[in-house]
Scaffold this motif. Structure first.
Motif, PDB file in Angstrom:
ATOM      1  N   GLY A 222       0.811  -1.219   0.000  1.00  0.00           N
ATOM      2  CA  GLY A 222       0.000   0.000   0.000  1.00  0.00           C
ATOM      3  C   GLY A 222       0.843   1.268   0.000  1.00  0.00           C
ATOM      4  N   GLY A 223       2.106   1.142   0.399  1.00  0.00           N
ATOM      5  CA  GLY A 223       2.994   2.313   0.424  1.00  0.00           C
ATOM      6  C   GLY A 223       2.601   3.321   1.489  1.00  0.00           C
ATOM      7  N   ASN A 224       1.754   2.902   2.432  1.00  0.00           N
ATOM      8  CA  ASN A 224       1.202   3.834   3.419  1.00  0.00           C
ATOM      9  C   ASN A 224       1.539   3.426   4.846  1.00  0.00           C
ATOM     10  OD1 ASN A 224      -0.319   1.524   3.362  1.00  0.00           O
ATOM     11  ND2 ASN A 224      -2.316   2.522   3.340  1.00  0.00           N
ATOM     12  N   PHE A 225       2.681   2.720   5.012  1.00  0.00           N
ATOM     13  CA  PHE A 225       3.068   2.322   6.378  1.00  0.00           C
ATOM     14  C   PHE A 225       4.508   2.778   6.617  1.00  0.00           C
ATOM     15  CE2 PHE A 225       4.504  -0.387   9.803  1.00  0.00           C
ATOM     16  CZ  PHE A 225       3.384  -0.453  10.627  1.00  0.00           C
ATOM     17  N   GLU A 226       4.731   3.394   7.760  1.00  0.00           N
ATOM     18  CA  GLU A 226       6.072   3.888   8.090  1.00  0.00           C
ATOM     19  C   GLU A 226       6.808   2.824   8.911  1.00  0.00           C
ATOM     20  OE1 GLU A 226       8.950   5.495   7.506  1.00  0.00           O
ATOM     21  OE2 GLU A 226       7.695   7.311   7.295  1.00  0.00           O
ATOM     22  N   TYR A 227       7.734   2.126   8.273  1.00  0.00           N
ATOM     23  CA  TYR A 227       8.507   1.102   8.991  1.00  0.00           C
ATOM     24  C   TYR A 227       9.660   1.738   9.762  1.00  0.00           C
ATOM     25  CZ  TYR A 227       5.912  -2.309   6.305  1.00  0.00           C
ATOM     26  OH  TYR A 227       4.898  -3.041   5.764  1.00  0.00           O
ATOM     27  N   ALA A 228      10.182   2.854   9.225  1.00  0.00           N
ATOM     28  CA  ALA A 228      11.385   3.459   9.824  1.00  0.00           C
ATOM     29  C   ALA A 228      11.108   3.863  11.267  1.00  0.00           C
ATOM     30  CB  ALA A 228      11.817   4.678   9.015  1.00  0.00           C
ATOM     31  N   GLY A 229      11.914   3.334  12.173  1.00  0.00           N
ATOM     32  CA  GLY A 229      11.801   3.700  13.576  1.00  0.00           C
ATOM     33  C   GLY A 229      10.710   2.979  14.341  1.00  0.00           C
ATOM     34  N   ASN A 230       9.935   2.106  13.669  1.00  0.00           N
ATOM     35  CA  ASN A 230       8.866   1.374  14.373  1.00  0.00           C
ATOM     36  C   ASN A 230       9.474   0.132  15.040  1.00  0.00           C
ATOM     37  OD1 ASN A 230       6.721  -0.339  15.057  1.00  0.00           O
ATOM     38  ND2 ASN A 230       5.409   0.484  13.438  1.00  0.00           N
ATOM     39  N   PRO A 231       9.462   0.086  16.385  1.00  0.00           N
ATOM     40  CA  PRO A 231      10.156  -1.012  17.085  1.00  0.00           C
ATOM     41  C   PRO A 231       9.557  -2.395  16.821  1.00  0.00           C
ATOM     42  CG  PRO A 231       8.919   0.366  18.625  1.00  0.00           C
ATOM     43  CD  PRO A 231       8.839   1.040  17.298  1.00  0.00           C
ATOM     44  N   ARG A 232       8.337  -2.435  16.268  1.00  0.00           N
ATOM     45  CA  ARG A 232       7.754  -3.748  15.927  1.00  0.00           C
ATOM     46  C   ARG A 232       8.462  -4.418  14.765  1.00  0.00           C
ATOM     47  NH1 ARG A 232       3.206  -5.046  18.305  1.00  0.00           N
ATOM     48  NH2 ARG A 232       2.171  -3.274  19.251  1.00  0.00           N
ATOM     49  N   TYR A 233       9.186  -3.622  13.995  1.00  0.00           N
ATOM     50  CA  TYR A 233       9.722  -4.161  12.744  1.00  0.00           C
ATOM     51  C   TYR A 233      11.254  -4.066  12.677  1.00  0.00           C
ATOM     52  CZ  TYR A 233       4.851  -4.397  11.715  1.00  0.00           C
ATOM     53  OH  TYR A 233       3.530  -4.715  11.802  1.00  0.00           O
ATOM     54  N   PRO A 234      11.934  -4.822  13.579  1.00  0.00           N
ATOM     55  CA  PRO A 234      13.398  -4.834  13.512  1.00  0.00           C
ATOM     56  C   PRO A 234      13.889  -5.349  12.158  1.00  0.00           C
ATOM     57  CG  PRO A 234      12.562  -6.504  15.055  1.00  0.00           C
ATOM     58  CD  PRO A 234      11.420  -5.629  14.699  1.00  0.00           C
ATOM     59  N   LEU A 235      13.105  -6.251  11.531  1.00  0.00           N
ATOM     60  CA  LEU A 235      13.518  -6.798  10.238  1.00  0.00           C
ATOM     61  C   LEU A 235      13.668  -5.702   9.182  1.00  0.00           C
ATOM     62  CD1 LEU A 235      11.207  -9.962   9.997  1.00  0.00           C
ATOM     63  CD2 LEU A 235      13.683  -9.945  10.337  1.00  0.00           C
ATOM     64  N   PHE A 236      13.007  -4.578   9.410  1.00  0.00           N
ATOM     65  CA  PHE A 236      13.076  -3.464   8.457  1.00  0.00           C
ATOM     66  C   PHE A 236      14.025  -2.364   8.923  1.00  0.00           C
ATOM     67  CE2 PHE A 236       9.299  -5.594   7.179  1.00  0.00           C
ATOM     68  CZ  PHE A 236       9.131  -5.311   5.834  1.00  0.00           C
ATOM     69  N   ASN A 237      14.398  -2.436  10.199  1.00  0.00           N
ATOM     70  CA  ASN A 237      15.167  -1.329  10.760  1.00  0.00           C
ATOM     71  C   ASN A 237      16.613  -1.678  11.080  1.00  0.00           C
ATOM     72  OD1 ASN A 237      13.479   1.190  11.137  1.00  0.00           O
ATOM     73  ND2 ASN A 237      12.079  -0.412  11.803  1.00  0.00           N
ATOM     74  N   GLU A 238      16.936  -2.980  10.973  1.00  0.00           N
ATOM     75  CA  GLU A 238      18.323  -3.374  11.216  1.00  0.00           C
ATOM     76  C   GLU A 238      18.940  -3.813   9.895  1.00  0.00           C
ATOM     77  OE1 GLU A 238      17.812  -6.399  14.202  1.00  0.00           O
ATOM     78  OE2 GLU A 238      17.130  -4.905  15.671  1.00  0.00           O
ATOM     79  N   SER A 250      14.821   2.028   4.791  1.00  0.00           N
ATOM     80  CA  SER A 250      15.384   3.161   4.042  1.00  0.00           C
ATOM     81  C   SER A 250      14.911   3.183   2.586  1.00  0.00           C
ATOM     82  CB  SER A 250      16.913   3.112   4.079  1.00  0.00           C
ATOM     83  OG  SER A 250      17.361   2.030   3.282  1.00  0.00           O
ATOM     84  N   VAL A 251      14.268   2.072   2.144  1.00  0.00           N
ATOM     85  CA  VAL A 251      13.763   2.023   0.761  1.00  0.00           C
ATOM     86  C   VAL A 251      12.550   2.953   0.609  1.00  0.00           C
ATOM     87  CG1 VAL A 251      12.777   0.493  -1.012  1.00  0.00           C
ATOM     88  CG2 VAL A 251      14.656  -0.309   0.425  1.00  0.00           C
ATOM     89  N   GLY A 252      11.886   3.261   1.736  1.00  0.00           N
ATOM     90  CA  GLY A 252      10.760   4.199   1.692  1.00  0.00           C
ATOM     91  C   GLY A 252       9.438   3.516   1.411  1.00  0.00           C
ATOM     92  N   ALA A 253       8.631   4.099   0.529  1.00  0.00           N
ATOM     93  CA  ALA A 253       7.246   3.647   0.339  1.00  0.00           C
ATOM     94  C   ALA A 253       7.139   2.197  -0.140  1.00  0.00           C
ATOM     95  CB  ALA A 253       6.526   4.567  -0.635  1.00  0.00           C
ATOM     96  N   ALA A 254       8.192   1.700  -0.791  1.00  0.00           N
ATOM     97  CA  ALA A 254       8.125   0.325  -1.296  1.00  0.00           C
ATOM     98  C   ALA A 254       8.941  -0.644  -0.435  1.00  0.00           C
ATOM     99  CB  ALA A 254       8.594   0.273  -2.744  1.00  0.00           C
ATOM    100  N   ALA A 255       9.161  -0.290   0.840  1.00  0.00           N
ATOM    101  CA  ALA A 255      10.013  -1.119   1.705  1.00  0.00           C
ATOM    102  C   ALA A 255       9.477  -2.547   1.819  1.00  0.00           C
ATOM    103  CB  ALA A 255      10.100  -0.487   3.099  1.00  0.00           C
ATOM    104  N   PHE A 256       8.149  -2.668   2.018  1.00  0.00           N
ATOM    105  CA  PHE A 256       7.569  -3.994   2.237  1.00  0.00           C
ATOM    106  C   PHE A 256       7.766  -4.889   1.016  1.00  0.00           C
ATOM    107  CE2 PHE A 256       4.206  -7.030   1.623  1.00  0.00           C
ATOM    108  CZ  PHE A 256       4.180  -7.711   2.821  1.00  0.00           C
ATOM    109  N   ILE A 257       7.387  -4.384  -0.136  1.00  0.00           N
ATOM    110  CA  ILE A 257       7.411  -5.253  -1.324  1.00  0.00           C
ATOM    111  C   ILE A 257       8.852  -5.529  -1.755  1.00  0.00           C
ATOM    112  CG2 ILE A 257       7.230  -3.557  -3.235  1.00  0.00           C
ATOM    113  CD1 ILE A 257       5.094  -6.735  -2.792  1.00  0.00           C
ATOM    114  N   THR A 258       9.758  -4.593  -1.437  1.00  0.00           N
ATOM    115  CA  THR A 258      11.169  -4.820  -1.780  1.00  0.00           C
ATOM    116  C   THR A 258      11.728  -5.954  -0.931  1.00  0.00           C
ATOM    117  OG1 THR A 258      11.365  -2.481  -2.301  1.00  0.00           O
ATOM    118  CG2 THR A 258      13.421  -3.700  -2.028  1.00  0.00           C
ATOM    119  N   ARG A 259      11.388  -5.959   0.362  1.00  0.00           N
ATOM    120  CA  ARG A 259      11.874  -7.059   1.222  1.00  0.00           C
ATOM    121  C   ARG A 259      11.206  -8.377   0.837  1.00  0.00           C
ATOM    122  NH1 ARG A 259      11.656  -9.917   6.075  1.00  0.00           N
ATOM    123  NH2 ARG A 259      13.825 -10.370   6.551  1.00  0.00           N
TER     124      ARG A 259
END
Ligand code: PLP
Length: 426
Positions: A222-238, A250-259
């Motif tokens: 959806g490109g509408n979720f902020e993963y950066a800095g959200n402690p629930r999502y270490p997989l996206f922040n480490e 750091s990929v931004g709006a497409a972080a989810f689909i890129t991972r």
């Protein structure tokens, strides 16, 4: 880019340059050639866009992915081998062993089994709730390891319409990703990202293909979720040591689909074949014409069988008085609820068998949502692995018959079902 979803169905995703094929071509190639190793290295580092191996991406799938991204209003998408792989990959992109997520229990039986058995065996705990559970009851199940909330826009076969307002409010409050399975509604009838969903999954095997030719799945970010800095999502922040130490947030709006693409499906390899991507893309070109016809045929049939003496109850969200009617009007385009109608037949399993044997136009198939009308008795087929208690929890009573109403003429559809219902009483 376009003003209407109709135009997006036909045109979005692929636009040929001068002299190129007008129709999205099938690129039946596993691999793609480059002149220099540096260029290919840049592709691996995500510094440059391009294709190098079809397990990661392919030009035909790319056209389909761009089309569904436009239709759902997301930031990117990935085509995968089936609806089941779409859901599996969506969860695995967010969660690992020791994590948990919340799901409504009235979901497709295969998904229920995946959540209830297979993911549990991998250490991912699914906590089931009802679409009608109170906010407090749902919130009690959330802890700091809760990585997702999963709903189904229109549940197969329970026909329940998801309570988007409630689930998206909880997801926002706790900073949790909301995933919806939009298979039955399709983006023509519902655009979940506008209702607060962050990830949309599809079994494209159903209405998107629309002709029962290709098993496939789609995942839309959806490109509408902020993963950066959200402690629930270490997989996206480490830094991800399985992908050059990239921090996916750091990929931004497409972080989810890129991972999902570069880590999970790179490792799982549940990729959609180019031929299936071609057929699915072709199917979507008429989706905007088919969905209203499926819906109007289904509503006419639901109204007609509701008064038949062989029928105990009918479940169709567009029916006035249905428990989901208000939600259908709120969340589904013009209150249209697609072609799946469920009803309870008198006479239990025996009545169900008699009815199915008497049908002529509706064929017995393990499928829904293509142009042809079909029928299934879930308790003796798709849901036969569930206990009676699990059946009840999944909203699939033993006497439930699921009709998938096609786009044939309304008179033929009504006549076939009425005659078979008559026969079931004899
Ligand atoms: N989600 C829904 C709502 C479905 O109806 C189905 C299949 O019937 C699936 C997911 C699984 O999709 P597939 O059969 O493409 O793996």
């Amino acid at each position: 880019m376009y003003r209407s979803i109709e135009t997006e169905c036909v045109q979005a995703g692929y636009s040929p340059a001068n002299g190129e094929p007008r129709v999205l071509p099938i690129i039946q190639s596993t691999t793609f050639a480059y002149d220099t190793p540096e260029e290919m290295g840049e592709l691996f580092d995500l510094k440059k866009e391009g294709f190098f191996y079809t397990r990661l991406s392919n030009p035909t799938s790319d056209g389909l992915e761009r089309k569904i991204t436009a239709l759902e209003g997301g930031s990117g998408a990935m085509a995968v081998s089936s609806g089941m792989s779409a859901t599996t990959i969506a969860i695995l992109t967010l969660a690992g062993a020791g994590d948990n997520f919340i799901s409504v229990s009235t979901i497709y039986g295969g998904t229920y089994n995946l959540f209830n058995i297979t993911l549990r065996r991998l250490g991912i705990d699914c906590r089931f709730v009802s679409n009608d559970s109170s906010e407090e009851d749902i919130e009690k199940l959330i802890d700091d390891k809760t990585r997702a909330i999963f709903i189904e826009t229109i549940a197969n076969p329970a026909g329940v319409v998801a309570d988007f307002e409630k689930f998206s409010a909880i997801a926002r409050r706790y900073g949790i990703v909301l995933i919806t399975d939009n298979t039955i509604a399709t983006p023509v009838l519902c655009r979940p990202v506008e209702l607060g969903a962050n990830v949309v999954v599809h079994s494209s095997t159903k209405y998107l293909d629309g002709h029962a030719t290709s098993v496939g799945g789609l995942i839309v970010d959806g490109g509408n979720f902020e993963y950066a800095g959200n402690p629930r999502y270490p997989l996206f922040n480490e830094p991800d040591n399985s992908y050059h130490g990239l921090v996916f947030a750091s990929v931004g709006a497409a972080a989810f689909i890129t991972r999902a693409r570069t880590v999970i499906n790179r490792d799982i390899g549940a990729v959609m074949a180019p031929q299936n991507a071609f057929l699915t893309n072709l199917g979507i070109e008429t989706l905007h014409l088919r969905m209203p016809k499926h819906s109007s045929n289904a509503l006419a049939l639901a109204k007609s069988i509701a008064v038949h003496p062989a029928v105990e109850w009918v479940k169709y969200a567009s029916l006035e008085g249905d428990a989901d009617h208000t939600r259908a009007l709120k969340y589904l385009r013009a209150g249209q609820a697609a072609g799946m109608v469920s009803f309870g037949i008198k006479g239990g399993r025996e009545g169900a068998a008699k009815f199915q044997k008497a049908l002529k136009l509706f064929r017995i198939v393990t499928h829904i949502a293509d142009a042809r009308s079909c029928v299934l008795h879930p308790a003796s087929t798709t849901h036969r692995q569930l206990s009676d208690d699990d059946l009840a929890a999944a909203g699939v009573p033993v006497n439930l018959i699921r009709l998938s109403v096609g786009i044939e003429g309304e008179e033929d559809i009504l006549a076939d079902v009425t005659e078979a219902l008559d026969a079931s009483l004899r």
